[in-house]
Design a protein around this motif. Structure first.
Motif: not given
Length: 151
Positions: A103-105, A79-80, A33-35, A28-29
């Motif tokens: 950026e998301v790590y 793009g990750y 982040l589009k994951l 959900i979180k």
């Protein structure tokens, strides 16, 4: 009528329930982040192990190569992750993080740390250490059986 067997210990059911709850909260979180579902576990391991190949990533996460391939392909498309041909084995590929994954790590690790805090709320420091050691030992114990079954 056959006798119904009784479970000798429900610890794996509890661990499974805990894992599903954490993954559900995380999915959900990370949607913002589009994951997609469960991709964060692949992304974190690639960030922590730059240059890892598909086989080692699959073994690390205890999933089959098909699952890894699908998840990584989606991460590449988003793009990750970058995939580069292995210079020593032209049939293989190595996986690397991108600026976008960096950026998301940290956000993912912050969320994981929050989940750990919630799960271990009210535990003494010594209890936290013991739980960590015991779960790692359980994981190590099952690893050989997992490897044998997957062959």
């Amino acid at each position: 009528m056959n006798k119904i067997e009784k479970l000798t210990n429900d610890i794996l059911r509890e661990i499974g329930s805990l894992s599903r709850a954490i993954h559900s909260i995380s999915d959900i979180k990370y949607k913002e982040l589009k994951l997609q579902k469960g991709q964060f576990i692949f992304l974190t391991r690639i960030c922590e192990n730059p240059g890892i190949n598909f086989v080692d990533l699959s073994n690390m996460l205890k999933v089959d190569k098909t699952t890894t391939t699908k998840a990584v392909q989606k991460l590449i498309e988003a793009g990750y992750v970058d995939k580069k041909q292995d210079e020593t084995d032209k049939r293989g590929y190595k996986l690397f993080l991108t600026e976008k994954s960096l950026e998301v790590y940290n956000l993912i690790i912050e969320e994981e740390n929050k989940n750990i805090e919630v799960c271990l709320e009210g535990f003494a420091k010594e209890e936290k250490i013991v739980v960590n050691k015991l779960v790692k030992r359980m994981s190590k114990n099952i690893e050989e059986d997992w490897k044998n079954k997957k062959r």
